[in-house]
Design an enzyme around this catalytic site. Sequence first.
Site, mmCIF file in Angstrom:
data_model
loop_
_atom_site.group_PDB
_atom_site.id
_atom_site.type_symbol
_atom_site.label_atom_id
_atom_site.label_comp_id
_atom_site.label_asym_id
_atom_site.label_seq_id
_atom_site.Cartn_x
_atom_site.Cartn_y
_atom_site.Cartn_z
ATOM 1 N N ASP A 37 0.862 -1.182 0.000
ATOM 2 C CA ASP A 37 0.000 0.000 0.000
ATOM 3 C C ASP A 37 0.898 1.232 0.000
ATOM 4 O OD1 ASP A 37 -1.868 1.963 0.417
ATOM 5 O OD2 ASP A 37 -2.466 1.301 2.411
ATOM 6 N N HIS A 82 -1.887 -2.353 6.084
ATOM 7 C CA HIS A 82 -1.267 -1.492 7.096
ATOM 8 C C HIS A 82 -0.491 -2.292 8.139
ATOM 9 C CE1 HIS A 82 -3.517 2.521 6.215
ATOM 10 N NE2 HIS A 82 -3.089 1.915 5.123
ATOM 11 N N GLU A 129 -1.217 10.458 0.400
ATOM 12 C CA GLU A 129 -2.548 9.840 0.344
ATOM 13 C C GLU A 129 -3.001 9.384 1.717
ATOM 14 O OE1 GLU A 129 -5.559 6.578 -0.087
ATOM 15 O OE2 GLU A 129 -3.597 6.564 0.892
ATOM 16 N N ASP A 184 -4.859 1.298 -6.368
ATOM 17 C CA ASP A 184 -4.561 1.189 -4.944
ATOM 18 C C ASP A 184 -4.944 -0.206 -4.456
ATOM 19 O OD1 ASP A 184 -3.782 1.881 -2.340
ATOM 20 O OD2 ASP A 184 -4.769 3.835 -2.438
#
Length: 327
Positions: free
Chosen positions: A160, A299, A190, A213
């Site tokens: 990411d 994440h 972003e 993305d």
Amino acid sequence: MKDTIKKLVEAWGPSGYEHEVRALIREEVEGLADEIRVDPLGNLICRMGSGGTKIMIAAHMDEIGLMVTHVDDDGFLRFAPIGGLMPKALFANRVRFENGTLGTISADGTEWAKAPALDDCYIDVSTGANTDAGVGVGDPAAFWREMEVRGNRAIAKSMDDRIGCVVGIEAMRKLKRTKHEVHFVFTVQEEVGLRGARPAAFGLEPDFGISLDVTGTGDTPKGHKMDVALGKGAAIKVRDGGHIVPPFIKNLMVKRAEEAKIPYQLEVLPGGTTDAAGIQLSRAGIPSGCISIPTRYLHTVSETVDLNDVSACVKLLVAVLSKPFEA
Ligand code: CO
Ligand code: ZN
């Protein structure tokens, strides 16, 4: 492609500090575009073709990270998040500062069964010698981990959205010529609120936007009720937490995928959003869509993608840009 992915995911670039990533991408795309420039906020804008329908492609260069807020007497660093840091994903992980200093994240106390609060976490940069780590208040850091490949799966920090950047770069390589005026924009910031894509879209004033993305998946044990799975192809966004894709763009992507027999799946993501949401709300409204790369464990330092999905995303983007962009 694997070499490009490794190079980009292992690069250092928390939001607002994308210079290293931008330099690496620039090396990759030099010679592919008709014009390359960097705008005032640091977005890297690469134009291919001119005069036709103007399409802005956005993939973000930044990654989530943290910033030192305080150094205590024993040298432990407290920090604030840059983007969506999850305390659970921090514990015992390693971060890297721009000067190369490595840190280990831990938390106050010894009761580690529960996820700590972010305020209770600290970074340990001790060396055992009386050396100064050279980092202090205001210094940003990002996760540190090398990429690994397990069969078709690639596992790394910062998929990411460096994997989106790779999809953009590979599409530029394959596209060669286009009747459209395509602006491949590698965006900044972003993760802290689409702060690069918005001004870039305002400046470019494109007819349409497409972001590249990552998206979550529903294919893990007792995972989200979500239809996207690794290995089932490019994900065509229908909606996410901040963006409803105009049906004609979603349908156009589906049509191009079916024509070219590219595996695809429809993405309905309850939360989160991408640069496409920022583009769509720019100016008087710029209809935008998104091609998503299915990714597990977002994440975290182990964001996992399937390389066949990545190839499908590249093919789909090339197919969309090679034909008329119309309903
Ligand atoms: Co993200
Ligand atoms: Zn992203």
